[in-house]
Every structure is written in C-alpha cells, then in structure tokens.
Design a protein around this motif. Structure first.
Motif, PDB file in Angstrom:
ATOM      1  N   LEU A  25      -2.899 -34.726 -23.981  1.00 29.80           N
ATOM      2  CA  LEU A  25      -2.905 -33.329 -23.539  1.00 29.80           C
ATOM      3  C   LEU A  25      -2.195 -32.446 -24.567  1.00 29.80           C
ATOM      4  N   LEU A  26      -1.064 -32.915 -25.068  1.00 22.77           N
ATOM      5  CA  LEU A  26      -0.299 -32.175 -26.069  1.00 22.77           C
ATOM      6  C   LEU A  26      -1.131 -31.952 -27.334  1.00 22.77           C
ATOM      7  N   GLU A  27      -1.726 -33.026 -27.855  1.00 20.19           N
ATOM      8  CA  GLU A  27      -2.490 -32.924 -29.102  1.00 20.19           C
ATOM      9  C   GLU A  27      -3.730 -32.055 -28.939  1.00 20.19           C
ATOM     10  N   GLN A  28      -4.444 -32.204 -27.811  1.00 20.81           N
ATOM     11  CA  GLN A  28      -5.636 -31.374 -27.562  1.00 20.81           C
ATOM     12  C   GLN A  28      -5.260 -29.898 -27.493  1.00 20.81           C
ATOM     13  N   THR A  29      -4.176 -29.598 -26.781  1.00 19.90           N
ATOM     14  CA  THR A  29      -3.742 -28.212 -26.592  1.00 19.90           C
ATOM     15  C   THR A  29      -3.318 -27.590 -27.920  1.00 19.90           C
ATOM     16  N   LEU A  30      -2.504 -28.291 -28.677  1.00 18.88           N
ATOM     17  CA  LEU A  30      -2.044 -27.763 -29.964  1.00 18.88           C
ATOM     18  C   LEU A  30      -3.217 -27.563 -30.912  1.00 18.88           C
ATOM     19  N   SER A  31      -4.113 -28.535 -30.962  1.00 16.20           N
ATOM     20  CA  SER A  31      -5.283 -28.465 -31.833  1.00 16.20           C
ATOM     21  C   SER A  31      -6.148 -27.259 -31.484  1.00 16.20           C
TER      22      SER A  31
END
Length: 134
Positions: A25-31
């Motif tokens: 979730l963190l990586e998808q959101t930041l990306s």
C-alpha cells in the motif's frame, strides 16, 4: 516537492495485517504521487497498534521510527480529517487513525501546522495517509 518539507506516513491496520500488505500500500501510494520512499521520514499509528508485528516489521525494513499516539491525542484532529469513520471511532475513540496519526506526528516534528498531502488510502486490512510539514 519542497526539499525542506518533511513527509510522515500514518498507518492503520487490522490485527494481524502483514508487513508486506502495508508495504505494498505504501509503495503503490507513493508511486502514484511521484514520491520516493527515501523522502519519508517517519511512521505513525495509534498506541493500540504499538505491538502490531506487521507495523513493527515494516518500520524495521524501512529503518524508520514508528511513533504511536493515544486515541485522546488523535481525537483532536477530527476536524482536519478528509474522512470520518464511525467504525474506527467505535473501536478506538478516534475517527481516523491513518490521517490523525500522520498529522499528529508531522505537527510534532515540524514548526508549522501539518497538512494532509495524501488523504486516507485503503488497502487490504490497512489504511495509509501522508502528511507534510515545513
């Protein structure tokens, strides 16, 4: 993105949520928002989650401090939330863990009031918000 800005991630999760789910979730959101992981300075949640293994594991993987706030501390952020969850309030005493925790920690770390850069994002068993402070 102002390089002097400090980014803080607020996280909420159900009991037993794995670190891999939180990290996805963190990586998808930041990306999606064009933010690099190394720009994030700290993680925040509610003190009910201070022993949550997925959160602790994620903080360890990212080498970021995890700060937990009490429901009383987070309740003060109600008017600044983009989303108010009655379920979260019934379970914890505050209307939104991810957004409230992100704002609380950013306010604590910064010199000016924090703002929500990314409002609550939902993932499997998890929620995330990103606050920024100068």
């Amino acid at each position: 993105m102002n390089t002097g800005a400090m980014l803080v991630i607020g996280l909420g999760c159900q009991r037993g949520c794995p670190a891999s789910t939180l990290r996805a979730l963190l990586e998808q959101t930041l990306s999606a928002h064009g933010i690099a992981l190394h720009q994030v300075r700290a993680l925040a949640s509610i003190d009910l989650k201070r022993d949550e293994s997925g959160l602790l594991e994620l903080a360890g993987q990212l080498a970021l401090p995890l700060t937990c706030f009490s429901a009383e501390q987070l309740a003060g952020y109600e008017r600044r939330l983009s989303h108010r969850s009655e379920i979260a309030f019934e379970r914890t005493g505050c209307y939104g863990i991810a957004e409230s925790a992100a704002l609380a920690l950013a306010d604590q770390l910064g010199t000016t009031p924090a703002t929500l850069l990314i409002p609550r994002q939902r993932g499997p068993m998890s929620t995330l918000a990103l606050a920024v402070v100068a």
